[in-house]
Design an enzyme around this catalytic site. Structure first.
Site, PDB file in Angstrom:
ATOM      1  N   HIS A  18       0.827  -1.219   0.000  1.00 27.09           N
ATOM      2  CA  HIS A  18       0.000   0.000   0.000  1.00 27.09           C
ATOM      3  C   HIS A  18       0.858   1.266   0.000  1.00 27.09           C
ATOM      4  O   HIS A  18       0.386   2.347   0.303  1.00 27.09           O
ATOM      5  CB  HIS A  18      -0.990   0.014   1.178  1.00 27.09           C
ATOM      6  CG  HIS A  18      -2.151  -0.921   0.959  1.00 27.09           C
ATOM      7  ND1 HIS A  18      -3.418  -0.485   0.645  1.00 27.09           N
ATOM      8  CD2 HIS A  18      -2.215  -2.270   0.983  1.00 27.09           C
ATOM      9  CE1 HIS A  18      -4.222  -1.536   0.508  1.00 27.09           C
ATOM     10  NE2 HIS A  18      -3.512  -2.635   0.710  1.00 27.09           N
ATOM     11  N   GLY A 104      -7.952 -13.753  -8.316  1.00 30.81           N
ATOM     12  CA  GLY A 104      -8.469 -13.324  -7.009  1.00 30.81           C
ATOM     13  C   GLY A 104      -7.595 -13.750  -5.848  1.00 30.81           C
ATOM     14  O   GLY A 104      -8.037 -13.780  -4.700  1.00 30.81           O
ATOM     15  N   LEU A 107      -2.349 -12.065  -6.717  1.00 34.87           N
ATOM     16  CA  LEU A 107      -1.132 -12.259  -7.508  1.00 34.87           C
ATOM     17  C   LEU A 107      -1.187 -11.455  -8.818  1.00 34.87           C
ATOM     18  O   LEU A 107      -0.451 -11.724  -9.753  1.00 34.87           O
ATOM     19  CB  LEU A 107      -0.922 -13.750  -7.793  1.00 34.87           C
ATOM     20  CG  LEU A 107      -0.772 -14.630  -6.537  1.00 34.87           C
ATOM     21  CD1 LEU A 107      -0.672 -16.113  -6.915  1.00 34.87           C
ATOM     22  CD2 LEU A 107       0.452 -14.224  -5.724  1.00 34.87           C
ATOM     23  N   SER A 110      -5.190  -9.440 -12.696  1.00 39.59           N
ATOM     24  CA  SER A 110      -5.784  -8.330 -13.459  1.00 39.59           C
ATOM     25  C   SER A 110      -4.717  -7.568 -14.230  1.00 39.59           C
ATOM     26  O   SER A 110      -4.881  -7.292 -15.419  1.00 39.59           O
ATOM     27  CB  SER A 110      -6.502  -7.321 -12.556  1.00 39.59           C
ATOM     28  OG  SER A 110      -7.125  -7.943 -11.497  1.00 39.59           O
ATOM     29  N   ASP A 154       1.473  -3.215  -9.572  1.00 43.65           N
ATOM     30  CA  ASP A 154       1.255  -4.497 -10.242  1.00 43.65           C
ATOM     31  C   ASP A 154       1.658  -4.431 -11.717  1.00 43.65           C
ATOM     32  O   ASP A 154       2.281  -5.356 -12.244  1.00 43.65           O
ATOM     33  CB  ASP A 154      -0.217  -4.914 -10.127  1.00 43.65           C
ATOM     34  CG  ASP A 154      -0.682  -4.923  -8.684  1.00 43.65           C
ATOM     35  OD1 ASP A 154       0.184  -4.942  -7.783  1.00 43.65           O
ATOM     36  OD2 ASP A 154      -1.900  -4.886  -8.450  1.00 43.65           O
TER      37      ASP A 154
HETATM   38  C1  GLA Z   1      -3.031  -4.100  -4.997  1.00 36.28           C
HETATM   39  C2  GLA Z   1      -2.955  -2.853  -5.871  1.00 36.28           C
HETATM   40  C3  GLA Z   1      -1.541  -2.269  -5.862  1.00 36.28           C
HETATM   41  C4  GLA Z   1      -1.024  -2.070  -4.446  1.00 36.28           C
HETATM   42  C5  GLA Z   1      -1.247  -3.335  -3.616  1.00 36.28           C
HETATM   43  C6  GLA Z   1      -0.901  -3.135  -2.172  1.00 36.28           C
HETATM   44  O1  GLA Z   1      -2.258  -5.115  -5.548  1.00 36.28           O
HETATM   45  O2  GLA Z   1      -3.308  -3.163  -7.193  1.00 36.28           O
HETATM   46  O3  GLA Z   1      -1.542  -1.049  -6.572  1.00 36.28           O
HETATM   47  O4  GLA Z   1      -1.612  -0.954  -3.843  1.00 36.28           O
HETATM   48  O5  GLA Z   1      -2.578  -3.791  -3.685  1.00 36.28           O
HETATM   49  O6  GLA Z   1       0.463  -2.937  -2.003  1.00 36.28           O
END
Ligand code: GLA
Length: 368
Positions: A18, A104, A107, A110, A154
């Site tokens: 986060h 879901g 990992l 998306s 991600d």
């Molecule tokens: C998800 C979000 C990322 C990041 C993580 C937490 O994977 O897509 O952007 O915020 O949560 O680190």
């Protein structure tokens, strides 16, 4: 027009949760598991989409706007929309999606899907984009078309992945610095324990964490929490209203420090220290950011109790996977012990696999 194929991997985040939307630091790796998109472009203005995971095919218009497509096809439709919004050509055709990334599970299935769709579309139209621009376009589709308020980690992980390297990302500058991370070379394995409890971070809790961080930044008079990184922590926290927001800020600021410490420990090959930082990160996510669950905590605690150098939740939270750094010779016994603890607490059996840092997304040449 020529048939094209592109693949984009899922990711696990070794540390730094986060922090991306707070302009902080994170250190993900791309997984070996990837999503592959095969695209046969034509002269139409719609995309016929089939997936190995989703049964019946769906069709969407390449000019669809936010709100017009929902379900899993909103991710490809959002990627196509964001690409067109950025001024790049998009064409219709048939797309087949095959995915090895568990859906879901936190990992980044998306991001893998979005990035593979973008690369396939660009390969079909002959466009070549800078990797950072590609990641931002994928994120825009997810934020503004799908409506999930996620950060950029991600997509960057999927696109920049490198074999046996973790990616130290500075979200303030978007700089991605590969750091050697090959646990096997140090007699260790990176074990991924999928709780099989689906996470739902596009719903309320993820957005609530973002809102907390934004509120705290406003109280501190800064645009992002990154601007108070390195200042006296207690004095910073004293200027934030309310115990909850204070704990959220403490997680972000201490997590950023852990990421930098971890990059250092990796560069030195000090996996004991990497493990220790992972466990401290988990505690911070459990107590301060409150994104773990009793189920996830049990897995992380059990892994450490049974010999992991460290273990933590990876990803957005509220379910998904725990990663554990484990001496290679202890993996089987540890996994059995964790399975036993989960059975004892009447949680579902986990899926377990070993991960290593893999290559990033790319179009793959098609013969014929
Ligand atoms: C998800 C979000 C990322 C990041 C993580 C937490 O994977 O897509 O952007 O915020 O949560 O680190």
């Amino acid at each position: 027009m020529k048939r094209v194929v592109a693949r984009a991997p899922g990711r696990i985040n070794v540390i730094g949760e986060h922090t991306d939307y707070n302009q902080g630091y994170a250190m993900p790796i791309a997984l070996a598991q990837a999503t592959t998109v095969e695209f046969a472009p034509d002269d139409s203005t719609s995309i016929r989409l089939r997936s190995s995971e989703e049964g019946a095919g769906v069709t969407f218009d390449i000019h669809a706007v936010p709100g017009e497509v929902d379900g899993w096809s909103a991710y490809p439709a959002g990627a196509v929309w964001a690409l067109a919004e950025a001024g790049h050509p998009v064409v219709g055709g048939s797309m087949t999606v095959t995915s090895e990334v568990p859906i879901g599970a936190g990992l980044s299935s998306s991001a893998a899907l979005e990035c593979a769709v973008l690369l396939a579309m660009n390969a079909a139209t002959g466009v070549s984009l800078d990797r950072l621009e590609l990641a931002r376009i994928a994120q825009r589709g997810e934020n503004d078309f799908v409506g999930a308020p996620t950060g950029l980690m991600d997509q960057l992980a999927s696109i920049y992945g490198e074999e046996d390297r973790a990616l130290l990302i500075d979200f303030d500058t978007s700089a991605v610095t590969p750091v050697s991370f090959d646990p096997a070379a140090h007699g260790c394995s990176l074990v991924v324990i999928n709780s099989n409890a689906a996470h739902h971070h596009s719903t309320g809790e993820y957005a609530a964490r973002r809102a907390s961080c934004a509120r705290a930044a406003r109280a501190l008079g800064v645009d992002s929490l990154r601007e108070v990184q390195g200042e006296d922590l207690e004095r910073t926290l004293a200027r934030v209203d309310g115990d909850t927001d204070r704990r959220r800020v403490r997680h972000i600021l201490t997590e950023n420090e852990r990421v930098l410490d971890c990059a250092h420990a990796m560069a030195e090959g000090d996996l004991n220290r990497v493990g220790e930082l992972m466990t401290r990160s988990h505690v911070s996510m459990r107590d301060d950011f409150e994104i773990t669950t009793a189920h996830i905590d049990l897995i992380a605690e059990s892994a450490v109790r049974h010999g992991a150098l460290g273990a933590r939740l990876t990803g957005g939270g509220f379910g998904g996977c725990v990663i554990a750094l484990v001496p290679a010779g202890d993996v089987d016994a540890l996994v059995d012990a964790v399975r036993g603890d989960l059975r004892g607490a009447e949680y579902p059996a986990p899926d377990v696999f070993l991960a290593r840092a893999g290559d990033g997304a790319r179009p793959t040449p098609v013969s014929g």
